[in-house]
Scaffold this active site. Structure first.
Site, short mmCIF file in Angstrom:
data_model
loop_
_atom_site.label_atom_id
_atom_site.label_comp_id
_atom_site.label_asym_id
_atom_site.label_seq_id
_atom_site.Cartn_x
_atom_site.Cartn_y
_atom_site.Cartn_z
N THR A 16 0.81 -1.22 0.00
CA THR A 16 0.00 0.00 0.00
C THR A 16 0.85 1.27 0.00
OG1 THR A 16 -0.16 -0.05 2.43
CG2 THR A 16 -1.92 -1.13 1.18
N TYR A 152 15.74 -5.62 13.76
CA TYR A 152 15.34 -5.59 12.35
C TYR A 152 16.44 -6.17 11.46
CZ TYR A 152 14.06 -3.68 7.79
OH TYR A 152 13.75 -3.54 6.46
#
Length: 263
Positions: A16, A152
């Site tokens: 998106t 991460y």
């Protein structure tokens, strides 16, 4: 080069915004039917509508991939896909000793287990049909980590590892698994964050002033700039095509030469 994705169906997770949006739009321009995925219905439909306005074909699948039930719903909405792009993920800006064990666990679920869920749900059917592409979005930080964002970076390394392991498991099936490893890419969220750093450090007030010093000080590379989303999308689209049929278990770095290696 004609990638000839006409007739192929591709699910791009986390599409998106940012890299995922660029990948979805380029694959649609190359003829694929793209399933736009996200958690926000309005944003997902906006990307799908833009693809259709541009002459492409797109539908939407909604769900949080950290949930088994939502992953089931995404897989049902996506239908049988030929190409799975595991792009969805998230990170926060924190140092080693600010990052809690709970955040490590959350990062693993967001960035690693989410992709495993989709592999389990969609790849067996590819294997049965004898053709498919799994493309994992990794990153240079998996290979050359920094002090920040340790959770991460470890998750990125796991993404690289699982993609190569999957390639071995799919040997001889007609389904390949590869990694695209971007360097620092100029998506809106990254630009906003780096503009603030640039202003704080006195590198300038415009992006044209900030970028050269930022690259030199933070992400030195041979090209002298940050990458653009379409440069990553092009690599993904190539790996999804027949032109990449002889590539499996590969890590394709698109980082301007940030990672320096002879291997």
């Amino acid at each position: 080069m004609n990638t000839n994705l006409s007739g192929k169906r591709a699910l791009v997770t986390g599409s998106t915004s940012g890299l995922g949006e660029a990948i979805a739009k380029m694959m649609a321009r190359e003829g694929a039917h793209v399933v736009v995925h996200g958690r926000d219905a309005w944003r997902a439909e906006a990307v799908a509508t833009a693809i259709r306005v541009d002459g492409g074909s797109a539908t939407v699948a909604l769900g949080d991939l950290t949930s088994d039930e939502a992953a089931d719903a995404v897989a049902r909405a996506a239908g049988p896909v030929d190409v799975l792009v595991n792009n969805a993920g998230a990170y926060h800006h924190a140092s080693w000793f600010e990052t809690t064990p709970a955040q490590w666990a959350q990062s693993l679920d967001l960035n690693v287990i989410s992709g495993v869920r989709m592999v389990h749900r969609l790849v067996p059917a590819m294997r049965e049909r004898g053709w498919g592409r799994v493309i994992t979005i990794g990153g240079g930080l998996a290979i050359q980590p920094m002090p920040m964002q340790p959770d991460y970076q470890a998750a990125l390394a796991a993404r690289h590892n699982l993609a190569v392991s999957l390639a071995r498991a799919l040997a001889g099936t007609g389904v390949t698994s590869n990694v695209v490893a971007p360097g620092a890419i100029l998506v809106p969220a990254v630009e906003q964050f780096l503009r603030e750093i640039g202003k704080q450090r006195g590198w300038g007030s415009t992006w044209e002033e900030i970028e050269p010093t930022l690259v030199r000080e933070m992400v030195p590379n041979d090209v002298g700039r940050l990458g653009h989303p379409d440069e990553i999308a092009a690599a993904v689209t190539f790996l999804a095509s027949e032109h990449a049929a002889y590539m499996s278990g590969a890590v394709l770095r698109v980082d301007g030469g940030t990672i320096r290696s002879v291997a």
